[in-house]
Design an enzyme around this catalytic site. Structure first.
Site: not given
Lengths: 273, 488
Positions: A254, A104, A226
């Site tokens: 995610h 991320s 996602d």
């Protein structure tokens, strides 16, 4: 997981809660957690690496059980502050040929560090990267400005009337100190003001211009559905980083590190071989 | 039913009643795979959200959340759920089939399979519309209160931090620090205009590297602006400009320039660099300007104070050193001479006939004469010698590092400078001086105090005076022996 102590833990290594485990003679692999959690996010993934890799985990300052007083709002007002920390950790460990795995927001932190000091890195693995979350002309980030505002409102609502800084005080009187720790950790952050700031920095940054500067071999790992980093973003990152490899994991969400750790570890190992 | 076991009918009845409990429970209920794909939903949730069952099944739960909540769910909710096994009472918003937001509180647990691995996620959803509305109002007023409290605190801290500053640099450092903390700025620099009207970096990072701020460029205009200015690379014009290029190479996304001015005169500019795109509202800009206004007031006070100090060191009438500066410099000179055994001389001059000028031509003329004498003396001494006025018509000259043979010529030049007819009132008024000199050719002995040296020079001057004025007397003090030259 066996961890061995780093001799004379330096301030940098202490600041970021750096832990080293796995094969001391193995190739070095660093895992960096995303917004909203700490190094524990990798606990299901790292076992696959311990035999052949020297595994380095750390917490971003402000996350996990790092000292809140080490948090500087000026320094961490951009991802560059976090990239500085990462480079300092690698400096301190005095390592090159580093495999960096960033989930991320940490994917972009790795991009910034690797464009600044490419000599440290031999591979970048970007898990669910997004250089910009907000849509722009000719760019589909997936979110609008007001979505980020709503998220910050949600974040505040979830901290409303309840401060994790109070948690140790409330729980401290009990005979089980681990409860306090657990309560604090339940929000994966120590301080609401820091969580709010980190959210802003994460979701309001724009690092698109940094992608073409990457020269390190790069694996982009995206999930099939996602919402945080939609496939258009994965394709964009792939196009912008010359020579990068894009792999789509057959899992949704995610957080493949949590929901499909074996598939994630397998994809990373396959790329590195 | 003799054995007490439930009949087929009773099993079926229990199933029905459990199904009913599930479907019509007083909360929404759903189960998903570990990846969040919806497996089951209850009737309450369908009724509440307006979807048909088949619209929700096999779809990711997260896709029915409002975008802001999607971020919370993926980044925070799931990590906690997977690491702790459960999450309780998290506020999020569901998207109703008609597009409106449904505020809700969400609880989830992880249900393990027989191996203990996560198998399904069970989620209970509670309507929180009323609570949320109330909460948002509270939150909004809490934020407003916090923001205004923070602004007041910043200004209070600034005023106490600035009050202690006695130099430009100290003030600049404080202003930079206060600003950095108030706005979470990565880098803050303060540029102050120097006497030549150019900007000097007084505090902060020269690595800001923005050459446009270095001296002549637009920075001068920034310092002369009357309000804060924001330059952001999100603005296409800035991005493609030279400034945009400089910002990119300095890793700066947003730049805020706030002028410092004292009433109408510009003093400098405060430059704040941010490494991500930032936007600032009217309250923020007001705070920036309030900080620079406070700093400008303190800066003006510092400059005034420095000016007063400077004034006290210069004799206002003649422009030569004041008594205070002479004492200060004599002290230093004596110390240096004692330390390095360097020769030193002090000359004392008392004007002859000055009283007559004052009496006959008036004080205003007298003052002009003193002023003219001051500049004549200054041009007669060596470079580095200090000319000062003790008061009245008494002047002194401090000569450091004076070889004994150098003193004579200086004295002769002084006599000549004094003898030249005065330009004042263009009459024949001529003035002379009685000069007394004390010379330490091997340096001032230890324990000799500056005041004694001044007294010795004064005595030497009196000898010249008594010997008939327009004379000079030199006392040479070598080690412990003292020699007197005769008044000429």
């Amino acid at each position: 997981m066996m961890t061995y102590p780093i001799q004379q833990l330096s301030t940098v290594l202490q600041r970021n809660n750096v832990t080293v485990s796995g094969n001391p003679d193995g190739r070095l692999i660093v895992f960096a957690h995303g917004f909203g959690c700490n190094q524990r996010a990798w606990r299901f993934v790292t076992p696959a690496f311990l035999a052949h890799y020297k595994v380095v985990l750390f917490d971003h300052v402000g996350a996990g059980s790092t000292d809140p007083s080490a948090y500087s709002f000026g320094k961490y007002d951009s991802l560059h502050g976090y990239a500085d920390d990462l480079l300092e950790i690698l400096d301190e460990l005095d390592v090159t040929d580093v495999v960096y795995v960033g989930h991320s927001v940490s994917a972009m932190i790795g991009v910034l560090a690797a464009t600044r000091v490419p000599t440290r890195f031999s591979a970048l693995v970007l898990v669910g990267p997004s250089p910009r979350y907000i849509n722009a002309p000719d760019y589909e980030g997936g979110f609008e400005d007001e979505d980020i505002q709503a998220m910050l409102d949600d974040l505040d609502s979830n901290y409303f009337g309840w401060s994790s800084t109070m948690a140790p005080l409330i729980m401290g009187n009990l005979d089980r100190p681990e409860l306090a720790e657990e309560l604090t950790e339940s929000f994966c952050s120590t301080d609401p003001a820091i969580a709010r700031h980190f959210a802003r920095v994460t979701f309001l940054s724009d690092n698109r211009e940094d992608l073409p500067l990457v020269t390190t071999p790069t694996l982009i790992l995206e999930c099939s559905a996602d919402i945080i980093a939609p496939s258009a973003v994965g394709r964009y990152v792939h196009q912008q980083i010359a020579g990068s490899t894009l792999v789509t994991l057959p899992v949704s969400g995610h957080n493949p590190n949590l929901s499909a750790p074996d598939a994630l570890a397998g994809a990373i190992l396959a790329y590195l071989q | 039913m003799s054995d007490g076991s439930p009949s087929e009918d009773q099993h079926g009845g229990a199933r029905d009643s459990y199904r009913d409990l599930y479907e019509h429970a007083p909360c929404g209920y759903l189960s998903t795979t570990v990846n969040g794909i919806i497996l089951r939903v209850n009737e309450t949730l369908l009724k509440w959200t307006g979807y048909r069952r088949e619209e929700l099944l096999d779809q990711p739960f997260v896709s029915f959340l409002h975008p802001g909540s999607q971020l919370i769910f993926e980044t925070r909710y799931l990590s906690v759920l997977h690491l702790r096994g459960e999450v309780r009472e998290v506020a999020m918003s569901f998207r109703h089939s008609n597009g409106t937001a449904l505020p809700m509180m969400v609880n989830s647990t992880v249900t393990p399979d027989e191996n203990g691995d996560a198998a399904t996620l069970r989620t209970a959803v509670f309507d929180a519309s009323e609570r949320r509305e109330y909460e948002r109002e509270l939150l909004a007023s809490k934020r407003r209160a916090e923001a205004s409290e923070a602004r007041v605190r910043v200004l209070q801290n600034a005023s106490s931090a600035f009050a202690g500053a006695t130099t430009d640099t100290a003030l600049a450092d404080e202003l930079a620090k206060v600003t950095r903390d108030a706005f979470a700025a990565c880098r803050v620099s303060l540029y102050l205009l120097n006497t030549e009207g150019k900007l000097d970096l007084t505090s902060g990072d020269p690595a800001l590297g923005l050459s446009f701020l270095s001296a002549e460029g637009p920075a001068k205009d920034l310092a002369r602006a009357d309000h804060a200015m924001i330059f952001s690379r999100t603005d296409a014009t800035i991005r493609s400009s030279r400034l945009g290029g400089l910002m990119r190479s300095a890793r700066v996304e947003t730049l805020v320039a706030v002028p410092l001015s004292d009433e109408s005169a510009p003093l400098g500019v405060l430059v704040c660099a941010f490494e991500r795109p930032r936007s600032f509202g009217p309250d923020d800009l007001e705070l920036y300007e309030a900080l620079t206004r406070q700093a400008a007031q303190v800066l003006t006070r510092i400059h005034l104070h420095q000016k007063l100090e400077r004034l006290a060191l210069i004799d206002q009438l003649t422009g030569v050193a004041s008594r205070r500066l002479i004492e200060h410099r004599l002290n230093d000179a004596v110390n240096r001479s004692q330390l390095h055994q360097r020769p030193m001389a002090l000359l004392f001059i008392d004007l002859d006939g000055f009283k007559t000028i004052n009496d006959e031509l008036g004080h205003i003329t007298g003052d002009s004469v003193l002023s003219e004498i001051g500049s004549r003396l200054s041009s007669a001494v060596r470079r580095g010698d200090l000319v000062g006025r003790l008061g009245g018509d008494e002047f002194v000259i401090l000569c450091e590092d004076t070889a004994p043979e150098e003193v004579g010529p200086v004295i002769q030049r002084l006599h000549a400078a004094l003898r030249t007819p005065l330009t004042v009132r263009a009459n024949q008024t001529q003035i002379t001086g009685s000069i007394g000199t004390v010379l330490y050719p091997d340096g001032v002995p230890d324990h000799t105090l500056p005041n004694l040296i001044l007294e010795q020079a004064d005595q030497a001057m009196y000898r010249s005076k008594r010997a008939g004025k327009n004379q000079d007397t030199t006392i040479i003090i070598e080690n412990t022996k003292t020699k007197h030259s005769k008044p000429r």
